[in-house]
Design a protein around this motif. Sequence first.
Motif, mmCIF file in Angstrom:
data_model
loop_
_atom_site.group_PDB
_atom_site.id
_atom_site.type_symbol
_atom_site.label_atom_id
_atom_site.label_comp_id
_atom_site.label_asym_id
_atom_site.label_seq_id
_atom_site.Cartn_x
_atom_site.Cartn_y
_atom_site.Cartn_z
ATOM 1 N N TYR A 164 0.790 -1.258 0.221
ATOM 2 C CA TYR A 164 0.072 0.040 -0.015
ATOM 3 C C TYR A 164 0.762 1.356 -0.132
ATOM 4 O O TYR A 164 0.600 2.126 -0.872
ATOM 5 C CB TYR A 164 -1.130 0.069 1.237
ATOM 6 N N PHE A 213 -2.026 -7.082 -5.760
ATOM 7 C CA PHE A 213 -2.033 -7.659 -4.691
ATOM 8 C C PHE A 213 -2.542 -6.902 -3.496
ATOM 9 O O PHE A 213 -2.623 -6.982 -2.226
ATOM 10 C CB PHE A 213 -0.550 -8.062 -4.171
ATOM 11 N N LEU A 214 -2.910 -5.679 -3.713
ATOM 12 C CA LEU A 214 -3.732 -4.871 -2.976
ATOM 13 C C LEU A 214 -5.167 -5.100 -2.220
ATOM 14 O O LEU A 214 -6.097 -5.802 -3.078
ATOM 15 C CB LEU A 214 -3.979 -3.264 -3.363
ATOM 16 N N SER A 215 -5.440 -5.140 -0.800
ATOM 17 C CA SER A 215 -6.552 -5.740 -0.508
ATOM 18 C C SER A 215 -7.736 -4.628 -0.963
ATOM 19 O O SER A 215 -7.193 -3.687 -1.223
ATOM 20 C CB SER A 215 -6.428 -5.747 0.760
ATOM 21 N N SER A 216 -8.991 -5.061 -0.911
ATOM 22 C CA SER A 216 -10.113 -4.305 -1.048
ATOM 23 C C SER A 216 -10.106 -2.834 -0.181
ATOM 24 O O SER A 216 -10.300 -1.916 -0.412
ATOM 25 C CB SER A 216 -11.281 -5.044 -0.937
ATOM 26 N N SER A 217 -9.691 -3.130 1.102
ATOM 27 C CA SER A 217 -9.648 -2.248 2.047
ATOM 28 C C SER A 217 -8.537 -0.938 1.687
ATOM 29 O O SER A 217 -8.708 0.121 1.646
ATOM 30 C CB SER A 217 -9.516 -2.485 3.465
ATOM 31 N N GLU A 218 -7.234 -1.508 1.148
ATOM 32 C CA GLU A 218 -6.348 -0.765 0.785
ATOM 33 C C GLU A 218 -6.918 -0.001 -0.590
ATOM 34 O O GLU A 218 -6.327 0.940 -0.701
ATOM 35 C CB GLU A 218 -4.988 -1.516 0.578
ATOM 36 N N LYS A 219 -7.582 -0.615 -1.420
ATOM 37 C CA LYS A 219 -7.934 -0.113 -2.518
ATOM 38 C C LYS A 219 -8.935 1.212 -2.073
ATOM 39 O O LYS A 219 -9.140 2.163 -2.796
ATOM 40 C CB LYS A 219 -8.655 -0.781 -3.717
#
Length: 67
Positions: A3, A42-48
Motif C-alpha cells: 500500500y 495484491f492490494l486488498s479491497s480495504s487498501e484500494k
Amino acid sequence: MFYREIKTAWQDGKVRVGLPAHGHGTNVTIEASGMLGLKAKFLSSSEKSLLAKAAKADTKPEANSAK
C-alpha cells in the motif's frame, strides 16, 4: 502489503486510481505498469478503498478557490 509504495507512486503520478461514476458501484481500479502494476494486483479491497478516498479528496475543489 504494498500500500505505501503504491500510494507514494500515485502521489508521484506513476499510478492512476480509477473511481466509479457516482451511483455506479464501488469498484476501484488501480492502473500502473511494470512492477507497480503487479504489486497493485495484491492490494486488498480495504487498501484500494483508502486509495480511492485519497483520490476523491484530491479531486474535490477547495472551498476557498471560488473566491
